[in-house]
Write a protein that holds these residues in place. Structure first.
Motif, PDB file in Angstrom:
ATOM      1  N   LYS A   1      14.057  -0.370   2.111  1.00  0.00           N
ATOM      2  CA  LYS A   1      13.081  -0.405   1.016  1.00  0.00           C
ATOM      3  C   LYS A   1      12.984   1.016   0.435  1.00  0.00           C
ATOM      4  CE  LYS A   1      10.426  -4.382   2.725  1.00  0.00           C
ATOM      5  NZ  LYS A   1       9.122  -4.791   3.286  1.00  0.00           N
TER       6      LYS A   1
ATOM      7  N   ASP B   1       2.060  -1.319  10.801  1.00  0.00           N
ATOM      8  CA  ASP B   1       3.211  -1.906  10.111  1.00  0.00           C
ATOM      9  C   ASP B   1       3.175  -1.377   8.678  1.00  0.00           C
ATOM     10  OD1 ASP B   1       5.148  -3.348   8.834  1.00  0.00           O
ATOM     11  OD2 ASP B   1       4.316  -5.325   9.271  1.00  0.00           O
TER      12      ASP B   1
ATOM     13  N   SER C   1      10.828  -0.485   7.219  1.00  0.00           N
ATOM     14  CA  SER C   1      12.175  -0.960   6.896  1.00  0.00           C
ATOM     15  C   SER C   1      13.091   0.191   6.518  1.00  0.00           C
ATOM     16  CB  SER C   1      12.137  -1.919   5.699  1.00  0.00           C
ATOM     17  OG  SER C   1      11.403  -3.067   5.989  1.00  0.00           O
TER      18      SER C   1
ATOM     19  N   SER D   1       1.871  -5.156   1.581  1.00  0.00           N
ATOM     20  CA  SER D   1       2.967  -4.706   0.734  1.00  0.00           C
ATOM     21  C   SER D   1       3.008  -5.354  -0.648  1.00  0.00           C
ATOM     22  CB  SER D   1       4.293  -5.010   1.422  1.00  0.00           C
ATOM     23  OG  SER D   1       4.348  -4.354   2.645  1.00  0.00           O
TER      24      SER D   1
END
Ligand SMILES: *Cc1c(COP(=O)(O)O)cnc(C)c1O
Length: 477
Positions: free
Chosen positions: A300, A263, A297, A233
């Motif tokens: 975000k 992820d 998430s 990220s």
């Protein structure tokens, strides 16, 4: 006027009873509990005595001391009775600023939150049968609809999502991950540490810049619980780089009977290139590529409340739901309400730039931003007079929250150079008034992209207070 002796000045200090019976004291009692006002005035007296000792040259009057006493007490009471977590003005231009609470919620979401929290709800009740229901039922359907997954569940944040996945499937076993994806998200969330905490053993494969399918293949043993892909990220590896595609990783997992977990971090549900941003793998693409579970998430790139969403195979989601940790990681009805009404915006295919603050801020055009910056700058120049010179500069905004780390958006900044060169002091005064700005080479920079229209008066007010403070003091003889 001649300087009075310290004793003479001390005698001018007004008695607390006297203050309480005068209008300024009465105003304090109208605003705060009487006992707390008395306490604050007593403390203020102490502070004022110290001030008088320090400021030898001052020549206060009875009236000015009374006013100062009330001012000190009021300021103490206000800070004591103000809420600790409160709105601030984000002049930094970082749209999803983790320290400033990441995504702003759309008004429709807030309205639903209010309704759900001021009434009873069917949180765990099936209204069709009248039987006990499950809180996860409110989100599962819409998440499957949007992502194409068979099943989904929601926990407190994406860190919790990763923990739940690892704890459920990999305790005492091995998890294979590329050396290029051993991410630290910040705030001590490191993929290797979460793996260790959940009792899984990390098997690193490949090199920092290149990991091929056969690296994963060679690392698989009978002890392998998961193959894990992690979105890098907040950094980017560039140059001589090779990663393994989701499709080939998913195919490998399927062939060997090992679940593959993605992820995704930010978890976009839309193609970001529509908003002038680089393409990110969407959750739908991850599921379509064959990933068994995708985690991301809520606050975000999705633009909702803090949450961690796991979408994927039904059998795996069911296993996680049976994990006793689920009870500790589950979300409150407020998060369910916020997330469901946010997801409705995506489901209805509403215009995200109109509906979701993140997409609205991203979509503001340079010319619109320049116009806003120029208007604010000229009003600030009026307020600040010759205390500062105000100008408008081109600059860049950031996405933030470790999403799209190398991506910046062209913006316009209001730049303030205090003539006193006290920009650090000014930045502190602004923070006291809940306003955050950038500082660069003697100037304060305000990125208008992240300042809401209705916050502009607060900015003007804050600077007009600063201008007054910079003016001549009342205490001088
Ligand atoms: C942000 C992020 C996390 C942590 O998510 P939170 O919702 O902040 O807990 C985990 N993994 C990746 C790849 C991330 O980008």
């Amino acid at each position: 006027m001649e300087n009075r002796t310290l004793q003479e000045r001390m005698r001018l200090l007004p008695a607390i009873d006297k203050i309480l019976s005068d209008p300024p004291g009465e105003a304090l009692i109208a605003a705060f509990p009487r006992t707390k006002v008395v306490e604050a005035l007593q403390e203020a007296q102490g502070k004022l005595r110290e001030e008088l000792k320090r400021e030898n040259g001052s020549c206060p009057t009875r009236e000015s001391l009374a006013a100062r006493l009330v001012e000190i007490a009021r300021s103490d009471l206000e800070s004591r009775f103000s809420l600790s977590l409160r709105p601030v003005v984000n002049g930094t231009g970082v749209i999803l600023h983790t320290n400033l609470g990441r995504a702003l919620l759309p008004p429709s979401v807030v309205q639903h939150l209010t309704e759900v929290s001021t009434h009873y709800t069917n949180l765990e009740l099936d209204l069709d049968s009248g039987e006990r229901g499950h809180r996860s039922s409110h989100l599962e359907g819409i998440l499957c609809d949007l992502t194409g997954a068979e099943s989904a569940l929601v926990v407190n944040n994406n860190a919790a999502a990763m923990y739940l996945i690892l704890d459920t499937f990999a305790r005492g076993k091995e998890v294979v991950i590329s050396r290029g994806e051993l991410v630290e998200i910040g705030g001590s969330f490191r993929i290797p540490d979460v793996l260790a905490k959940s009792g899984a053993r990390l098997v690193e494969v490949g090199a920092t810049n290149k990991t091929r399918l056969r690296d994963y293949e060679h690392a698989i043993t009978e002890n392998t619980a998961l193959l894990l892909k992690v979105h890098t990220s907040n950094y980017k590896i560039m140059g001589f780089v090779e990663t393994t595609s989701r499709e080939s990783l998913a195919a490998l997992g399927k062939e060997r009977g090992i679940p593959v977990v993605d992820d995704l971090g930010s978890g976009a549900l839309v193609d970001l290139s529509r908003y002038g941003l680089p393409r990110e793998p969407t959750v739908q693409e991850s599921i379509r590529s064959g990933m068994d579970l995708a985690a991301f998430s809520g606050d975000k790139l999705l633009g909702g409340p803090q949450a961690g969403i796991i979408a994927g195979r039904k059998s795996l989601v069911q296993e996680m739901e049976k994990n006793p940790m689920m009870r500790a990681l589950r979300v409150s009805k407020l998060v369910i309400a916020g997330l469901e009404s946010l997801l409705q915006i995506y489901l209805r295919e509403e215009d995200l730039t109109a509906a979701i603050p993140f997409y609205r801020m991203v979509s503001r055009t340079p010319s619109e931003l320049e116009e806003t910056a120029r208007a604010l700058a000229s009003r600030l120049q009026v307020v600040l007079g010759n205390e500062a010179s105000v100008s408008v500069l081109p600059g860049t905004s950031e996405i933030g929250a470790g999403s799209l780390p190398t991506e910046t958006l062209p913006t316009f900044l209001v730049a303030l150079a205090p003539t006193s060169q006290k920009e650090e002091h000014w930045a502190g005064l602004l923070r006291e008034q809940d306003i955050l700005v950038r500082r660069c080479q003697g100037e304060l920079l305000l990125d208008v992209r992240t300042i809401l229209q209705e916050e502009q008066p607060l900015v003007l007010q804050a600077f007009s207070r600063i201008a007054k403070e910079e003016g001549p003091g009342e205490w001088n003889c």
